[in-house]
Design a protein around this motif. Structure first.
Motif, PDB file in Angstrom:
ATOM      1  N   GLY A  17       7.231  11.098  -1.995  1.00  0.00           N
ATOM      2  CA  GLY A  17       8.846  10.594  -0.999  1.00  0.00           C
ATOM      3  C   GLY A  17      10.053  10.353  -1.339  1.00  0.00           C
ATOM      4  O   GLY A  17      10.503  10.735   0.452  1.00  0.00           O
ATOM      5  N   LEU A  18      11.059   9.786  -1.487  1.00  0.00           N
ATOM      6  CA  LEU A  18      12.007   9.608  -1.290  1.00  0.00           C
ATOM      7  C   LEU A  18      13.418   9.847  -2.636  1.00  0.00           C
ATOM      8  O   LEU A  18      12.885  10.992  -3.517  1.00  0.00           O
ATOM      9  CB  LEU A  18      12.229   7.872  -2.087  1.00  0.00           C
ATOM     10  N   ALA A  19      14.419   9.724  -2.259  1.00  0.00           N
ATOM     11  CA  ALA A  19      15.786  10.949  -2.674  1.00  0.00           C
ATOM     12  C   ALA A  19      15.195   9.680  -4.121  1.00  0.00           C
ATOM     13  O   ALA A  19      14.896   8.547  -4.115  1.00  0.00           O
ATOM     14  CB  ALA A  19      16.297  10.464  -1.871  1.00  0.00           C
ATOM     15  N   PRO A  20      16.122  10.562  -4.989  1.00  0.00           N
ATOM     16  CA  PRO A  20      16.179  10.114  -6.140  1.00  0.00           C
ATOM     17  C   PRO A  20      17.618   8.908  -6.188  1.00  0.00           C
ATOM     18  O   PRO A  20      17.024   7.881  -7.194  1.00  0.00           O
ATOM     19  CB  PRO A  20      16.732  11.356  -7.001  1.00  0.00           C
ATOM     20  N   ALA A  21      18.025   8.644  -5.432  1.00  0.00           N
ATOM     21  CA  ALA A  21      19.302   7.327  -5.838  1.00  0.00           C
ATOM     22  C   ALA A  21      18.410   6.653  -5.332  1.00  0.00           C
ATOM     23  O   ALA A  21      19.266   5.513  -6.155  1.00  0.00           O
ATOM     24  CB  ALA A  21      20.657   8.538  -4.503  1.00  0.00           C
ATOM     25  N   PRO A  68       0.615  -0.958  -0.163  1.00  0.00           N
ATOM     26  CA  PRO A  68      -0.077   0.179  -0.665  1.00  0.00           C
ATOM     27  C   PRO A  68       0.702   0.985   0.315  1.00  0.00           C
ATOM     28  O   PRO A  68       1.907   1.744   0.573  1.00  0.00           O
ATOM     29  CB  PRO A  68      -0.668  -0.510   1.241  1.00  0.00           C
ATOM     30  N   GLU A  69       0.314   2.662  -0.428  1.00  0.00           N
ATOM     31  CA  GLU A  69       0.501   3.703  -0.491  1.00  0.00           C
ATOM     32  C   GLU A  69       1.780   4.003   0.584  1.00  0.00           C
ATOM     33  O   GLU A  69       2.996   5.110   0.983  1.00  0.00           O
ATOM     34  CB  GLU A  69      -0.327   4.752  -0.816  1.00  0.00           C
ATOM     35  N   ASN A  70       0.950   3.266   2.117  1.00  0.00           N
ATOM     36  CA  ASN A  70       1.899   4.218   2.932  1.00  0.00           C
ATOM     37  C   ASN A  70       2.656   2.870   3.884  1.00  0.00           C
ATOM     38  O   ASN A  70       3.406   3.057   4.647  1.00  0.00           O
ATOM     39  CB  ASN A  70       0.881   4.440   4.439  1.00  0.00           C
ATOM     40  N   MET A  71       3.164   1.866   2.704  1.00  0.00           N
ATOM     41  CA  MET A  71       4.090   0.544   3.067  1.00  0.00           C
ATOM     42  C   MET A  71       3.093  -0.504   3.991  1.00  0.00           C
ATOM     43  O   MET A  71       3.468  -1.378   3.801  1.00  0.00           O
ATOM     44  CB  MET A  71       5.455   1.203   3.901  1.00  0.00           C
TER      45      MET A  71
END
Lengths: 241, 353
Positions: free
Chosen positions: A165-169, A86-89
């Motif tokens: 919401g995660l960083a590109p790497a 899910p979206e909230n993991m």
């Protein structure tokens, strides 16, 4: 297009008094990665939740491998081989990483070879194996959430906005993991707002708007046609990402 | 250490005696409070009396723990307020007492081994009867009202009245004396040679209650921490939906936990019956005050919190009952109020709010 493993026909679903899905028609081809695109509020997440039986279908049918699974209880749908991130993991933050994985392996003890493969995909999980999952970073939580879905072979993965919401790497790492799943011909239905990520991974695509699927076809068709992107996804979304 | 540091989990070890003390108080509030209470009591009374009261308090705590552990799980995992829990305690007491009366020949022999032939069936019968009633009760009464606290309170209070009246129908309305098995009566005398506490008489039954309570606490902790079912229960406390998404039927887990909780209430009731040596259908209602205080005090859904909460309630009951008997009735509730003012989430909360 390959034979579809999952098909929704005319699916309507309500949340409280709101009509969220107004007749969704969707085919998910077996062995491919399908991206479900669309604006916020278009009904993408509700579509995934409806497939899992978490939202009640008021009309229409959900078929999985030809079998009507509409209205079946969530655990039974899951046992047919559908994993849902899910979206909230939805990770259990009070449990350790190991305990999260133990529960995900519903058929019994984890296969060591497969676990090694998961560790190769997501090395931080090995490092924090006996730590509380709640202490992981956002990216590591997402890795755990996906690891849970693939620790046992599944027929279909439903993944809701893994890059949010995660960083590109880290997004790049996740994309690498999905590439490997694609090579193994695991069927994936991916909800995604990040168009670059979708374009890189998607084989087929469907676009939702206002509770229905308004376009579906090959990802290349959508990726190569700027006008179509503008029309379906809003102005210049492709360029901004 | 602030709550924020705890979440990151990487705080540097505190420096200095005061800071370490503060860290201990915040990280191990259950042990801090237990030691504090025992130390204060020791200052206020003769050491021999203190040993006696402490053992008795632990025994009471062990029995209350048995009764409360089931309720904290049903509340923590299933979010069900079962106010009929007290009726299961009463039923266990009556079921156990009936077996003891029936096997009174074995129970009145002075040999512990022969006594056990009466005690174990009595405790086992209490466990089974309360567990079976739990099974029926969950299907008939609880199942239709999942997710609605107000209805849960109404139907479980109703169910409680029905069970207690059924006890009156089967066993009659009068108080029933319970014969305590012969080998469990009397006391051990601590050797006179021991310094300070020599010659204190410790009631055998209380020591056995402490041992049994600790054994069941150990067993439950092992199940919760080490087994797959335990992991599922902890996962279910956090998110019912995700447990189902993984392919587990949480309703079945609910039923299992409810039956186990009811069975433990029955076991606690049977032990309480042998302790007080007299039972009434309403004994469960009286014990429910302690049970509810314990689960709130310990933190909802926490077995460890429940255990320490029960021990604290047991000890404060005995200490205050000795020091100022008129305050004994308010001591339990006073303890709860005090702890909640200090830690509104309870001693060891499982549910993070």
């Amino acid at each position: 297009m390959a034979e579809s493993i999952l098909s929704l026909s005319g699916v309507r679903a309500d949340i409280d008094q709101y009509h969220i899905l107004h007749g969704v028609d969707l085919e998910v081809p077996a062995g491919e990665l399908t991206v479900l695109l669309g604006r916020n509020g278009a009904g993408k997440s509700t579509t995934l939740r409806t497939i899992m039986g978490l939202t009640t279908v008021t009309q229409g049918k959900v078929r999985f491998r030809g079998e009507d699974i509409t209205g079946q209880p969530t655990p039974r749908i899951a046992r047919k081989g559908i994993a849902f991130v899910p979206e909230n993991m939805g990770i259990f933050s009070l449990l350790t990483v190991r305990e999260n994985m133990v529960l995900a392996a519903v058929d019994g003890p984890m296969d060591p070879a497969r676990l090694d493969w998961v560790f190769d995909l997501f090395p931080p999980l090995k490092k924090f194996w006996n730590r509380a999952a709640g202490n992981l970073s956002g990216g590591q939580k997402q890795m755990l959430a996906i690891a849970r879905a693939i620790i046992e072979p599944r027929e279909l993965l439903l993944v809701d906005e893994p890059t949010k919401g995660l960083a590109p790497a880290i997004i790049n790492d996740l994309a690498g993991a999905f590439e490997q799943l694609k090579q193994q011909q695991v069927t994936v239905l991916l909800v995604e707002q990040n168009f670059n990520f979708s374009r890189r991974l998607g084989q087929s695509a469907a676009v939702m708007n206002d509770g229905g699927v308004v376009w579906s076809g090959q990802m290349t068709e959508l990726a190569d046609n700027d006008d179509l992107q503008h029309e379906l996804l809003g102005l210049g979304l492709g360029e901004h990402q | 250490m602030s709550a924020h540091d705890e979440m990151i989990g990487q705080a540097t070890p505190p420096q200095g005696v005061l800071a370490r003390f503060a860290a201990f108080r915040e990280n191990k509030p259950h042990i801090f409070l237990l030691l504090l209470m025992m130390a204060v009591a020791l200052l206020m009374m003769d050491p021999r009396t203190w040993v006696l009261l402490t053992i008795s308090g632990l025994a009471m705590g062990a029995m209350v723990f048995l009764m409360a552990s089931g309720m904290t799980l049903t509340f923590g995992l299933m979010n069900v307020l079962n106010l009929a829990h007290g009726a299961f305690i009463s039923l266990g007491a009556f079921a156990g007492a009936s077996v003891l009366v029936w096997l009174s020949a074995q129970a009145s022999e002075p040999s512990l081994l022969i006594n056990l032939a009466a005690i174990l069936p009595a405790l086992g019968f209490a466990l089974v009867v309360a567990g079976l009633l739990g099974l029926v009760f969950e299907r008939l009464v609880i199942k239709p009202v999942y997710g609605d606290h107000l209805k849960q309170i109404l139907v479980t209070v109703g169910g409680s009245i029905i069970i207690m009246e059924l006890i009156h129908v089967v066993w009659g309305p009068n108080e029933i004396p319970v014969p305590r098995p012969e080998a469990l009566t009397g006391a051990f005398l601590l050797p006179d040679a021991l310094p300070v506490i020599g010659g204190v008489a410790l009631e055998k039954y209380r020591l056995i209650a402490v041992v049994l309570g600790l054994a069941i606490y150990g067993l439950m902790t092992w199940i919760i921490e080490r087994t797959r079912v335990g992991i599922l229960i902890r996962a279910g406390v956090e998110s019912r939906e995700m447990v189902e998404v993984q392919g587990y039927r949480i309703r079945l887990l609910f039923l299992g936990v409810f039956v186990a909780g009811s069975a433990l209430a029955g076991l606690g009731g049977a032990m309480w019956a042998m302790y007080r040596e007299i039972i009434t259908a309403h004994m469960g209602d009286e014990l429910m005050i302690s049970v509810i205080v314990v689960i709130i005090l310990g933190g909802l859904g926490s077995i460890k919190g429940c255990f320490y909460g029960a021990v604290l309630v047991g000890l404060i009951n005995l200490y205050v009952g000795y020091l100022e008997p008129r305050l004994a009735a308010v001591a339990t509730v006073g303890l709860m109020v005090g702890v909640l003012m200090w830690r509104p989430q309870g001693l060891i909360p499982v549910i993070k709010v």
